[in-house]
Design an enzyme around this catalytic site. Structure first.
Site, PDB file in Angstrom:
ATOM      1  N   HIS A 177      -3.077   6.270   4.581  1.00  0.00           N
ATOM      2  CA  HIS A 177      -1.648   6.415   4.848  1.00  0.00           C
ATOM      3  C   HIS A 177      -1.183   7.777   4.331  1.00  0.00           C
ATOM      4  O   HIS A 177      -1.612   8.227   3.263  1.00  0.00           O
ATOM      5  CB  HIS A 177      -0.836   5.360   4.083  1.00  0.00           C
ATOM      6  CG  HIS A 177      -0.930   3.967   4.632  1.00  0.00           C
ATOM      7  ND1 HIS A 177      -1.701   3.608   5.705  1.00  0.00           N
ATOM      8  CD2 HIS A 177      -0.303   2.828   4.218  1.00  0.00           C
ATOM      9  CE1 HIS A 177      -1.550   2.309   5.932  1.00  0.00           C
ATOM     10  NE2 HIS A 177      -0.720   1.809   5.046  1.00  0.00           N
ATOM     11  N   CYS A 205       0.807  -1.235   0.000  1.00  0.00           N
ATOM     12  CA  CYS A 205       0.000   0.000   0.000  1.00  0.00           C
ATOM     13  C   CYS A 205       0.837   1.279   0.000  1.00  0.00           C
ATOM     14  O   CYS A 205       0.512   2.243  -0.700  1.00  0.00           O
ATOM     15  CB  CYS A 205      -0.957  -0.018   1.187  1.00  0.00           C
ATOM     16  SG  CYS A 205      -0.210  -0.544   2.726  1.00  0.00           S
TER      17      CYS A 205
END
Ligand code: A2P
Length: 337
Positions: A243, A130
């Site tokens: 994130h 990710c």
């Protein structure tokens, strides 16, 4: 596009449930969608658009007839079952790190190197980590324009990347601490609520963690340039979804902040949010969570180094960082048929 039978392995997990949601949202051309997980959750139901799917036990499932399988049930499940699904004729899109270094398994970001997925001798395509994913969507256009020589990145990673138990742990610790209870760490080695943890994955002999080295290895593979120097520090923060990354790059050719902003405004999958005013930047909560784009802000030239820029890159790690990219890759495979 041909109608396809799709299997989601890990359908009850944090990524698997969003894979199902994204397949439904984007109206993926499926004749049938099968939800698979462990025997623990077999018999439960999971949402697929307005419908519910019955969860089946992966161990007892016959993969014959599956055209595309999206795997997100951890590396050991992928290692055991992905080759079996591929042998039965499915194209496997694997979200674990099990095959990301395998030269016979392409590592693909839909907006960056889609052509790579055509060469898949094992019938498996790997979905990148990710943190690498969102960094690649933002950096690839800059790399194409000016050649990135060096990357320095610090991540601020949400707990959803660790899975459902980590989401529960952050919620439980936060509520407990606000009610004067102590926080018992179970998933993370130390308290995550109201804290930051400079550790993701496993420690290696070189002092870095596996999550840090994924940023090094995967960046080079995806951009197809082994000479790019990458230095990474991974930090887990008490954020549920999304994130963030503070990224510094040095390019071979001069680029400048204004040109970088222009390139990023035109880049697929990127949204620039970059006003030098309070709130004029993306954050996980205000921008990324639950949304598809990779958001880029705080674009500015390094005052101490030539040909160097700073960027702030934020994305929903479960969507673009995992489920959305996997479904985009499935769409590319479906379009081949
Ligand atoms: P289950 O719900 O049956 O445990 P997360 O990353 O959010 O923790 O989710 C992990 C996903 O992988 C879940 O859907 C989980 O299913 C699934 N999973 C874990 N171990 C296995 C296994 N041995 N076989 C099949 N699915 C598994």
């Amino acid at each position: 596009m041909k109608k396809l039978k799709v299997a989601v392995v890990g359908a009850t997990g944090a990524v698997g449930e969003v894979m199902l949601a994204v397949l439904a949202e984007r109206r993926f051309p499926a004749t049938e969608v099968v939800a698979l997980a462990s025997e623990r959750s077999a018999g439960n139901e999971v949402a697929f658009g307005d419908d519910e799917l019955l969860v089946q036990d992966l161990a007892g499932f016959d993969p014959a007839g599956v055209d595309i399988a999206l795997f997100s049930a951890g590396g050991s499940v992928s290692k055991e079952y992905a080759p079996r699904f591929a042998a039965a004729g499915a194209v496997v899109i694997d979200n674990s790190s099990a095959f990301r270094q395998d030269p016979d398994v392409p590592l693909v970001v839909a907006e960056v190197n889609p052509q790579a997925l055509r060469q898949r001798p094992r019938g498996i395509i790997a979905n990148p980590n990710c943190s690498t994913m969102q960094m690649m969507v933002a950096l690839a256009p800059l790399h194409r324009a000016a050649g990135i020589e060096r990357i320095n990145v610090s991540t601020y990673q949400s707990v959803s990347g660790t899975g459902r138990r980590a989401l529960e742990e952050l919620g439980r610790q936060t509520a407990g601490l606000l009610n004067f209870h102590s926080a018992e760490p179970e998933v993370y080695p130390v308290q995550i609520a109201f804290n930051v943890i400079p550790h993701g994955g496993d420690f290696l002999d070189n002092g870095y963690t596996t999550e840090e080295m994924k940023l090094v290895w995967e960046t080079r593979r995806i951009l197809g340039d082994e000479s790019i120097a990458v230095n990474a520090t991974v930090v887990r923060v008490p954020v549920f979804y999304g994130h963030s990354e503070a990224v510094w790059i040095q390019t071979r050719e001069p680029l400048g902040a204004a040109r970088a902003r222009e390139l990023l405004r035109a880049a697929p999958g990127v949204e620039v949010v970059d006003e030098p005013v309070p709130g004029g930047y993306p954050t996980p909560v205000t921008h990324a969570s639950g949304r598809d784009p990779v958001y880029v802000g705080r674009i500015r030239e390094d005052l101490s180094q030539a040909r160097a820029l700073n960027l702030w890159i934020v994305a929903d790690n479960i969507r673009k960082g995992a489920a959305l990219n996997a479904v985009q890759l499935a769409e590319l495979v479906a379009a081949e048929a």
